[in-house]
Design an enzyme around this catalytic site. Structure first.
Site, PDB file in Angstrom:
ATOM      1  N   GLU A 221      27.435  13.832   8.027  1.00  0.00           N
ATOM      2  CA  GLU A 221      27.354  14.716   9.190  1.00  0.00           C
ATOM      3  C   GLU A 221      28.569  15.610   9.355  1.00  0.00           C
ATOM      4  O   GLU A 221      28.489  16.690   9.908  1.00  0.00           O
ATOM      5  CB  GLU A 221      27.146  13.876  10.459  1.00  0.00           C
ATOM      6  CG  GLU A 221      26.758  14.674  11.664  1.00  0.00           C
ATOM      7  CD  GLU A 221      26.272  13.808  12.811  1.00  0.00           C
ATOM      8  OE1 GLU A 221      25.702  14.359  13.764  1.00  0.00           O
ATOM      9  OE2 GLU A 221      26.452  12.580  12.763  1.00  0.00           O
TER      10      GLU A 221
ATOM     11  N   GLN B 283      16.278  15.168  14.072  1.00  0.00           N
ATOM     12  CA  GLN B 283      16.795  13.809  13.906  1.00  0.00           C
ATOM     13  C   GLN B 283      16.390  12.930  15.081  1.00  0.00           C
ATOM     14  O   GLN B 283      16.748  13.206  16.223  1.00  0.00           O
ATOM     15  CB  GLN B 283      18.322  13.853  13.787  1.00  0.00           C
ATOM     16  CG  GLN B 283      19.002  12.492  13.749  1.00  0.00           C
ATOM     17  CD  GLN B 283      20.493  12.615  13.551  1.00  0.00           C
ATOM     18  OE1 GLN B 283      20.973  12.848  12.457  1.00  0.00           O
ATOM     19  NE2 GLN B 283      21.253  12.477  14.631  1.00  0.00           N
ATOM     20  N   GLY B 284      15.660  11.861  14.814  1.00  0.00           N
ATOM     21  CA  GLY B 284      15.220  10.935  15.850  1.00  0.00           C
ATOM     22  C   GLY B 284      16.057   9.672  15.877  1.00  0.00           C
ATOM     23  O   GLY B 284      15.635   8.619  15.391  1.00  0.00           O
ATOM     24  N   TYR B 285      17.258   9.776  16.443  1.00  0.00           N
ATOM     25  CA  TYR B 285      18.161   8.627  16.539  1.00  0.00           C
ATOM     26  C   TYR B 285      18.319   8.172  17.990  1.00  0.00           C
ATOM     27  O   TYR B 285      17.872   7.105  18.382  1.00  0.00           O
ATOM     28  CB  TYR B 285      19.537   8.996  15.965  1.00  0.00           C
ATOM     29  CG  TYR B 285      19.714   8.782  14.485  1.00  0.00           C
ATOM     30  CD1 TYR B 285      18.620   8.669  13.631  1.00  0.00           C
ATOM     31  CD2 TYR B 285      20.979   8.717  13.916  1.00  0.00           C
ATOM     32  CE1 TYR B 285      18.788   8.491  12.267  1.00  0.00           C
ATOM     33  CE2 TYR B 285      21.165   8.538  12.557  1.00  0.00           C
ATOM     34  CZ  TYR B 285      20.067   8.432  11.730  1.00  0.00           C
ATOM     35  OH  TYR B 285      20.250   8.247  10.382  1.00  0.00           O
TER      36      TYR B 285
END
Length: 382
Positions: free
Chosen positions: A234, A115-117
């Site tokens: 999530e 996850q690229g947050y």
């Protein structure tokens, strides 16, 4: 909803236990284990749809699977980000072509995701990201440039879903897009492990230098809506499995308190009982939420409850051992600067519980604004 387990659910529990007992013992290669799970149809059982190589079961059986998996001692999952975060997001917002392309490899355990947050300076404040994505000249995709941090499993992942700014000059939640980026791009993507106090490197920094991405989910500029939808997936059934792990850790702390004699201290006994009671309350709160009795702040309440609980358990884990908690093993070496036992690892790793996954401050702000209706927290200039 009165959340309970039927006789059929208990029959399913027996099936799950038997399967895990037959297959999980000796499984050490995490990627191979994902494929084993996929071949049996266990990945994606909670997607609400089938036809991608996955089984489809109801909510109570999803809970059964999660709990029995946690009890079995099976390897830690490396495919959970694709299965539990990306896949439900694709089902809700992706095109039919994207579902057909990405869901089967996730269900088979063949493709792993990260996850690229979060970014430096934009962790919990997700709307402050700076990673930019510019359309290529022929219009087929984007070039992604920027940095992400605290990226779990980036060193193992085949793909990364990235929240990036596709509209130059945009601010806050506007002008963002949800992109799917292949990780195998030498020279364009660099992954640097972050060494933690525990000596492990579960998190990473990821640097994108013109990395190519063709897939955008939900349409250009609609990234904020898609990203918020993903965060809603999530927390759910997985929290119950997490609590099984917590219960096992608590049992270990109680055992250590008996062995050291610390259990004779009435203050220690009171703290141990409180940990047990709070864990039971967390379980029933989670079941109530899954049963449809929760509200908009339920995920934030759950995060606040377990993060503080787990930190206090880590403190207890070293307290009950006394001076022995600070002693390391005799086989330290230059190649392994230090090794931690279970209690020491629990204490150090749980220091981060109130920060990652949305800090306590952020969770309290969400509850204040969305549940209690209090005035919004003032935002500084960006």
């Amino acid at each position: 909803m009165d959340f309970g387990f039927t006789r059929e659910d208990e029959d399913f529990r027996a099936e799950v236990r038997d399967w895990l007992a037959a297959h999980a013992t000796g499984a050490s290669d995490r990627r191979a284990w994902e494929r084993t799970l996929g071949a049996a149809g266990w990945i994606g059982i909670g997607w609400g749809v089938e036809g991608y190589g996955n089984r489809r079961v109801g909510l109570t059986r999803q809970v059964v699977w999660a709990e029995e998996y946690a009890r079995s001692g099976a390897p830690a999952r490396s495919g959970h980000i694709g299965e539990n975060l990306l896949a439900p997001t694709l089902i809700a917002h992706g095109s039919e072509e994207q579902k057909a392309r990405f869901l089967p490899p996730i269900a088979a355990g063949d493709e792993l995701w990260c996850q690229g947050y979060s970014e430096p300076g934009a962790g919990s404040d997700l709307a402050g990201i700076r990673t930019a994505a510019v359309r290529v000249a022929d219009g087929r995709g984007y070039r992604v440039t920027g940095q992400k941090i605290w990226t779990s499993l980036a060193h193992e992942a085949d793909w990364c879903f990235v929240l990036a700014r596709t509209e130059a000059g945009s601010r806050r939640h506007r002008g963002l897009s949800f992109l799917l980026v292949p990780m195998d791009q030498p020279g364009r993507i660099e992954v640097r492990p972050i060494r933690q106090l525990t000596g492990t490197s579960d998190f990473n920094e990821v640097f994108f230098d013109g990395a190519h991405a063709e897939e955008v989910v939900g349409g250009e500029g609609d990234g904020w809506r898609v990203a918020m939808s993903l965060l809603g997936f999530e927390r759910g059934v997985s929290t119950l499995a997490q609590q099984i792990g917590f219960a096992q850790e608590l049992e270990g702390v109680v055992r250590a308190a008996r062995e050291s004699g610390a259990v004779r201290d009435p203050v220690v006994r009171e703290r141990l009982v409180r940990q047990w009671a709070e864990l039971r309350a967390m379980r029933w709160n989670s079941l109530r939420t899954l049963g449809g009795s929760g509200d908009a702040g339920a995920p934030s309440v759950a995060k606040l409850l377990w993060a503080g609980w787990h930190q206090r358990l880590g403190e207890l884990a070293v307290l009950v051992r006394g001076a022995a908690a600070g002693v390391g093993p005799a086989d330290w070496s230059a190649s392994a600067p230090y090794e931690l036992d279970a209690a020491q690892h629990l204490f150090l790793f749980s220091r981060a519980d109130t920060v990652y996954g949305g800090s306590d401050q952020i969770q309290r702000t969400i509850i204040a604004e969305r549940v209690l209706g209090l005035p919004r927290e003032p935002k500084g200039a960006v």
